[in-house]
Design an enzyme around this catalytic site. Structure first.
Site, mmCIF file in Angstrom:
data_model
loop_
_atom_site.group_PDB
_atom_site.id
_atom_site.type_symbol
_atom_site.label_atom_id
_atom_site.label_comp_id
_atom_site.label_asym_id
_atom_site.label_seq_id
_atom_site.Cartn_x
_atom_site.Cartn_y
_atom_site.Cartn_z
ATOM 1 N N TYR A 207 -10.026 34.292 11.133
ATOM 2 C CA TYR A 207 -9.786 34.261 9.582
ATOM 3 C C TYR A 207 -8.712 34.566 8.719
ATOM 4 O O TYR A 207 -8.321 35.630 8.088
ATOM 5 C CB TYR A 207 -11.181 34.936 9.548
ATOM 6 C CG TYR A 207 -12.500 34.434 9.337
ATOM 7 C CD1 TYR A 207 -12.267 32.947 9.987
ATOM 8 C CD2 TYR A 207 -13.217 35.195 9.376
ATOM 9 C CE1 TYR A 207 -13.255 32.388 9.746
ATOM 10 C CE2 TYR A 207 -14.643 34.047 8.932
ATOM 11 C CZ TYR A 207 -14.739 33.275 9.939
ATOM 12 O OH TYR A 207 -15.729 32.281 9.475
ATOM 13 N N LYS B 211 -13.563 29.281 15.662
ATOM 14 C CA LYS B 211 -14.124 29.114 14.289
ATOM 15 C C LYS B 211 -13.396 28.866 13.609
ATOM 16 O O LYS B 211 -12.390 30.449 13.062
ATOM 17 C CB LYS B 211 -15.094 30.389 14.221
ATOM 18 C CG LYS B 211 -16.054 30.008 12.985
ATOM 19 C CD LYS B 211 -16.945 31.483 13.162
ATOM 20 C CE LYS B 211 -17.679 30.866 11.598
ATOM 21 N NZ LYS B 211 -18.662 32.864 11.235
#
Lengths: 326, 326, 326, 326, 326
Positions: C189, C222
């Site tokens: 992220y 992810k």
């Protein structure tokens, strides 16, 4: 500096009390130990019916491993279930429950915190017959900690040609256990090619076994009830010359206790094979008590009886140690 | 506070379901274990044809090491190939496949995640004959983890003069395996100079072997089918006095299960040497099932048959455990 | 040598089947890994509604730590209970459930073996605001093993001045996890003083974050859904010169997948903040699917809806990935 | 199979009883823990006046380190003596006594086994003032074991720029403590540059701090009594939109308990700075009790009162939790 | 996705020959190293087109991490696939292939033993801009061993305020690598607040960087092509006083080689950013060769060209080093 006022002294187990003077006296004998080992000794001494008296009755159940399941549990089939023994020890008000790894794993979570546990760290089976027995190490100090035990237990067989190896094993385990604040209970059962069968319980041998366990650093010694025989010719001279009284059970117990650092180590006596006569067992407890013994470890004579009978017997024995009329 | 609604319960293997009540009951017996060991037990119990029933059929193939390749695989030559056994176990719907290091290394990547694996951590060969057998440790817990196994397997030979050493080995390996969240399967096969040949499968000895494995902390016990013989004279008294029923296979299985913590440990039974008659093997499964046994471990009787015959037999055995008409 | 016949291939979850060709193809991309890591990847790929398709929907619940309990769970109060999320993931047929230590400890035993678990090994809270975020390590590989997890999870914040420290942490943890046969899932992220707010989801930055996670050795990446913005001027030239298509979500997903070792790493996309409109979320899944993405990780959009609504939405999303009409 | 008869259930502390149903329910929330940690939780829950109720009153004395001796002990000079606090905790019937290394070393042997001990493993002093506090690790799990402690204690300061480092410290210490069968108590006291002074006890912040401690794997959480303020603007929306009741102390306590895994973790509340009015403190206990809180940790309000006054106050507080009229 | 063309298959190396005198001379410079490190140096020197010449051309691909995927691979999209680079290095006849963990994991098994591998143990990305760069450690010596690498690679940034930390990291990693018999390759790239932009390639700085890497114990040094600028005023005096020739590339290379233990360490030169003109690159190689440099490390100028173009260029470069007419 403040001189703190003594708080009330009363039977422990109840909230808000100091240990009794007797328990604190006993703990005082273990002055080289850290507070953790003392606390775990205190936990056993302060638990159950005999809490605070300085006496102990312990339930040991390693016969499944030592003698096989049918010989151990067929006399009272509910005892096949590992939970049975936790419940028996709790309901009878024993000070502690001792068993091998598998039996403790099968109940330690369900009965967490309800009874002090002793993990037997070595065990022996009889499928291979040997003159010089040697117990295998079957648990670790790490197991004892993860199962929430108060103590480790270990059997030595003085008289076996393998004795030195067992002494060395308990030495290492005891050092590790004491560092982790556990108590150390040693079963000292002389056996092996160095002894005659009768000699295993001869008074000189039992006293010698107790001395060895104490010298190995055990906090609690478990020995067999001694007979009035003398096994070692070299020892006989001392017993005769100094006229050591060994005629009654109480006298022999007193001699074993004296041999255990003059009574400054907790010595408890095993009940041995199952006897049908409660009175005989209770009388043995009277002898142990009168000789200054600290208590009994009652295995087969409790879990091989039906539960109500076991509870009745255990309560009578505890009454003896508590000095009350049952 | 939220009272979470129970999700659907259904045969696992299907997506999105809780374990069956029976599987959760079984897992409840292992309350001292961490969730990892429970999950790996669940993986075996929830896999294959018998998923969710609480019964297990396991394929073990260590005969190549134990008996040599020709004795093991010549009856069905495709079995020389390690991949054959993965495929057989998968296609038959077994709960798990157990083998030594080399056999698992030769297929664990190719069949990754397709069948729970048990790494046999010790093995024995017959190139050196001995009266008191001792298996060498041939794998590690680290091997089991890197190969993605659900459990370690280990053989003990109670009755061997080397038994203590094997107990000490499995003690250490089991502690390490449990910490890493693996399950522990112990093959308890009494053998050695302490026993007669017939005594190896005598009911008292098989029950004793199961008890020892359970006390050593095994999650799953694998024992041989017991005969109605009694080996130990000291045990005979108990069997006779308490009239323990051992006349039928189901009765003997029930006694072994009872001897395994009153049925609170998974006990499975080995099929033994190859038999030509399927019916006999299926009947044995019926006896195991009727006595409350948890299943079978079928090695030579599966991989030494031609593949279609093995699949047919394994499916009949599973049908017995599933309670269905095959 | 034997040429083993292929066993039947069928949707896994059912007993007795090989993984699908697609799952085996995916596992083939991880050829440097040991069979344990492959088996744990297979466990996730073979579990739940999407078992065998090579697609994944994962339930992550770390918002209690990341955003605080009221913001996370007040929208659907049963979600305060840690068991709720296990049940939701199981009932919805998710491939795995990911959460921090406390949440997994509070249910891993009760739901043992019922859903693959991912232990999030680092976490961040917002009680201290910082421009360059750093997540604290809050769990270990040992915890993952004792809780029976299939994988560890770890968040990196490329763009933070603390990024190097997080890379070094996951490096060590991933090496340890892979040795123990676990899978490694990295949340990449981008955030921090190196980036504008909009830049956190700019296509060049998301693709770069995926590349970094893949180079760090993650098995599963992810990332956030990318926008069509470009953050780095040095990157803009490459996108323009080579006319990389980034106009539609599917095109952007395709570029991220390509940036993840040309599609040879599993990349899944996070759903982000809660949206009231199911249709919007389902459409995003269509974009992910059309761009070759491997699936979604749906946290707030599942557990912040009422249970029946969450189940309905999750099933629609899974239907998209399964290529079926919902 | 045997269905063991349940033994009597009664207030523990007395010999020979199972834990109460409530204590066993609470222990059931910690299903991922080993029996050792459960037993140590049980020891605290089964000790003192509140034994068996599932409620706890703990005496913590780390103010000597945290605030200096005169500020801590001059109000009641006998409290300079470390033995004073052991006695106070014992006589008052507290569930446990928590202190730093030095204070425990100064009494753990003398009071061995008389009260469950919690070793505070980190401490902070005010001789160096900082905006972002960080406590030094001042003890170890080994210290806790050698001193016979039931638990380790650790303070985290969410909101401090040093919070991540404290999270990482307790992570490692908790893993080690749990492996050794100890319980883990976390003081979660939000403080630091991320928060306003009033925000330290704002309801959203206290609930968030409880959640963080629970996610870090704490068995027992200790938090401050929350005010009705809201500190974080992002949280305010959630409180208003979902109309979370925070008007009364009981409502706020209920919200904190809910934020602690929906009441499945033990949460106790600190009494804070010394108040002269007993009634105010007793009323706070009523609020905690009515909101479902598990108890109080009372430091300055006990040891800074004269002993008889402290005992009187502690007994009134315990009476509140026991549901009795004092 | 790329469908990599199969490279030529042929007996590697030639069988049955001693290393050339030149290779043995070079190995003689590393006399303090163990035979393992020497063997891995020999493996690189004896592999590929330049085998035995004492010259090396290495393919490095860490740009995906260092610059992001689109900037790195969009010019030649097959390069997104990690297998592409293994194939390119093999087909071009490079001495070794260097890359970060993820890229090597993605092909090390498939290309096992086909090309010497160098695992880059640290990496840096540009999502967070800093004046004083610091690369994160992203791999370990253990990773290098399990992936079958011949060497570890590590970048230092002399001139950065973080340089000391990187020196300490490579010190530890090199010690570990050498103990395990690996070779150590150090990229020495002066950068950071201590230097001007032009100073990064100034001749005094490049020579200084080479010296530092050699002093840190590197076996192979990789530096940038030096310019004729001088960055440090304190150094300028020496260059002028002693009239060190730095006018031509060959002279500057000679000075750098001299600065690397008088030519007793392998120094190779990086090609830098992509250039469209092959001739310019080939001419640089001529300069390196003429100055006594050991070879080139050609990254972007190979994998950012179309494959046939890259192969053509690499072959021309190798022909320069082999002293042949291409």
């Amino acid at each position: 500096m403040a001189s703190p006022t003594a708080t009330r002294e009363a039977p422990p187990g109840a909230a808000g009390h100091r240990s009794t003077a007797r328990v604190r006296e006993i703990l005082g004998w273990y002055s080289a130990d850290n507070p953790g080992s003392k606390a775990n000794l205190a936990r056993m001494l302060n638990h159950g019916t005999l809490a605070g008296t300085g006496r102990m009755v312990i339930l040991p159940v390693d016969q499944g491993f030592e003698h096989g399941p049918a010989r151990s549990f067929a006399p009272n089939p509910p005892a096949y279930d590992p939970r049975y023994h936790f419940e028996l020890a709790i309901e009878a008000g024993c000070n502690a429950y001792a068993a091998p790894l598998g039996f403790l794993e099968a109940g330690a979570a369900e009965f967490a915190g309800e009874i002090p546990l002793i993990l037997k760290l070595n065990n022996h089976d009889v499928l291979h017959d040997e003159k010089d027995p040697f117990s295998a190490v079957t648990g670790s100090v790490g197991d004892a900690l993860r199962l929430g035990c108060a103590a480790i237990g270990f059997t030595i067989y003085p008289g076996s040609s393998m004795a030195s190896r067992m002494y060395e094993q308990i030495r290492g385990l005891a050092e590790e256990a004491k560092r982790a604040g556990l108590a150390v209970v040693v079963w000292s059962y002389p056996r092996g090619s160095g002894l005659s069968k009768a000699g295993e319980t001869a008074i000189d041998v039992v006293a010698y076994g107790a001395q060895i366990a104490a010298q190995l650093g055990a906090h609690v010694l478990k020995v067999k009830l001694p007979s009035d025989q003398i096994e070692q010719e070299v020892a006989r001279k001392a017993y005769e010359k100094h006229a050591i009284p060994i005629g009654t059970l109480a006298e022999r117990v007193r001699h074993v206790v004296q041999s255990s650092f003059d009574g400054r180590r907790i010595v408890i006596f095993s009940g041995g094979a199952k006897k049908d006569d409660d009175e005989e067992i209770v009388n043995e407890a009277r002898g142990i008590r009168d000789g200054g013994g600290f208590g009994s470890i009652i295995g087969r004579n409790s879990f091989q009886r039906r539960r109500p009978d076991a509870l009745k017997l255990l309560r009578r024995i505890m009454a003896v140690y508590a000095g009350e009329t049952p």
